[in-house]
Design a protein around this motif. Structure first.
Motif, PDB file in Angstrom:
ATOM      1  N   ARG A   1       0.824  -1.213   0.000  1.00 27.68           N
ATOM      2  CA  ARG A   1       0.000   0.000   0.000  1.00 27.68           C
ATOM      3  C   ARG A   1       0.856   1.260   0.000  1.00 27.68           C
ATOM      4  O   ARG A   1       2.006   1.242   0.430  1.00 27.68           O
ATOM      5  CB  ARG A   1      -0.932  -0.004   1.201  1.00 27.68           C
ATOM      6  N   SER A   2       0.248   2.356  -0.434  1.00 22.80           N
ATOM      7  CA  SER A   2       0.965   3.632  -0.515  1.00 22.80           C
ATOM      8  C   SER A   2       1.172   4.284   0.843  1.00 22.80           C
ATOM      9  O   SER A   2       1.959   5.219   0.963  1.00 22.80           O
ATOM     10  CB  SER A   2       0.226   4.589  -1.456  1.00 22.80           C
TER      11      SER A   2
ATOM     12  N   ILE B   1      -0.584  -0.623  -4.330  1.00 20.55           N
ATOM     13  CA  ILE B   1       0.419  -0.454  -5.378  1.00 20.55           C
ATOM     14  C   ILE B   1       0.526  -1.732  -6.199  1.00 20.55           C
ATOM     15  O   ILE B   1       0.509  -1.707  -7.419  1.00 20.55           O
ATOM     16  CB  ILE B   1       1.788  -0.069  -4.765  1.00 20.55           C
ATOM     17  N   LEU B   2       0.627  -2.865  -5.503  1.00 23.09           N
ATOM     18  CA  LEU B   2       0.671  -4.176  -6.151  1.00 23.09           C
ATOM     19  C   LEU B   2       0.492  -5.269  -5.119  1.00 23.09           C
ATOM     20  O   LEU B   2       0.519  -5.017  -3.928  1.00 23.09           O
ATOM     21  CB  LEU B   2       1.965  -4.385  -6.955  1.00 23.09           C
ATOM     22  N   GLY B   3       0.288  -6.499  -5.591  1.00 22.98           N
ATOM     23  CA  GLY B   3       0.130  -7.653  -4.713  1.00 22.98           C
ATOM     24  C   GLY B   3       1.407  -8.469  -4.670  1.00 22.98           C
ATOM     25  O   GLY B   3       2.066  -8.644  -5.692  1.00 22.98           O
TER      26      GLY B   3
ATOM     27  N   LEU C   1      11.024  -3.634  -2.596  1.00 18.11           N
ATOM     28  CA  LEU C   1      11.319  -4.935  -3.194  1.00 18.11           C
ATOM     29  C   LEU C   1      12.826  -5.115  -3.290  1.00 18.11           C
ATOM     30  O   LEU C   1      13.537  -4.197  -3.707  1.00 18.11           O
ATOM     31  CB  LEU C   1      10.702  -5.054  -4.585  1.00 18.11           C
ATOM     32  N   THR C   2      13.319  -6.281  -2.924  1.00 16.96           N
ATOM     33  CA  THR C   2      14.753  -6.550  -3.001  1.00 16.96           C
ATOM     34  C   THR C   2      15.237  -6.474  -4.445  1.00 16.96           C
ATOM     35  O   THR C   2      16.301  -5.932  -4.717  1.00 16.96           O
ATOM     36  CB  THR C   2      15.075  -7.938  -2.401  1.00 16.96           C
TER      37      THR C   2
ATOM     38  N   GLY D   1       6.552   0.778  -0.415  1.00 14.84           N
ATOM     39  CA  GLY D   1       5.212   0.942   0.122  1.00 14.84           C
ATOM     40  C   GLY D   1       5.156   0.361   1.519  1.00 14.84           C
ATOM     41  O   GLY D   1       6.195   0.093   2.135  1.00 14.84           O
ATOM     42  N   TYR D   2       3.941   0.144   2.004  1.00 11.16           N
ATOM     43  CA  TYR D   2       3.719  -0.381   3.355  1.00 11.16           C
ATOM     44  C   TYR D   2       2.956  -1.701   3.288  1.00 11.16           C
ATOM     45  O   TYR D   2       2.060  -1.867   2.460  1.00 11.16           O
ATOM     46  CB  TYR D   2       2.910   0.615   4.188  1.00 11.16           C
ATOM     47  N   VAL D   3       3.332  -2.620   4.182  1.00 10.67           N
ATOM     48  CA  VAL D   3       2.625  -3.889   4.328  1.00 10.67           C
ATOM     49  C   VAL D   3       2.396  -4.146   5.808  1.00 10.67           C
ATOM     50  O   VAL D   3       3.100  -3.619   6.670  1.00 10.67           O
ATOM     51  CB  VAL D   3       3.404  -5.081   3.715  1.00 10.67           C
TER      52      VAL D   3
END
Length: 83
Positions: free
Chosen positions: A28-29, A38-40, A65-66, A73-75
């Protein structure tokens, strides 16, 4: 909003874990369910974990993302495992 450290000053390596075989963790943003997706991310996705915050009793971590660090984003921290 409380800010909590997820580790040392450098990013911690984490992996998405516990979403299930047919589910994706939403990147999430912002730190909360009210922010856009943003993406899954499927289980096993490698992430760089940065600062974490608590919003409405839920811990959210800023990640990138590595394999594509410019995607951030946030998770929910509930779905992160340290690697």
């Amino acid at each position: 909003m409380l800010v909590a450290s997820c580790g040392n000053l450098a990013a911690d390596r984490s992996v998405v874990e516990g979403t299930g075989p047919d589910e994706l963790l939403k990147l999430r943003s912002g730190p909360g369910l009210g922010y856009g997706v943003i993406l899954g991310l499927p289980d096993g996705t490698s992430l760089n974990r940065h600062d974490c915050v608590t919003e409405v009793g839920q811990l959210w971590c800023q990640v990138s993302l590595t394999t594509a660090p410019q995607i951030k984003g946030y998770v929910s921290a509930d779905y992160l495992a340290t690697r």
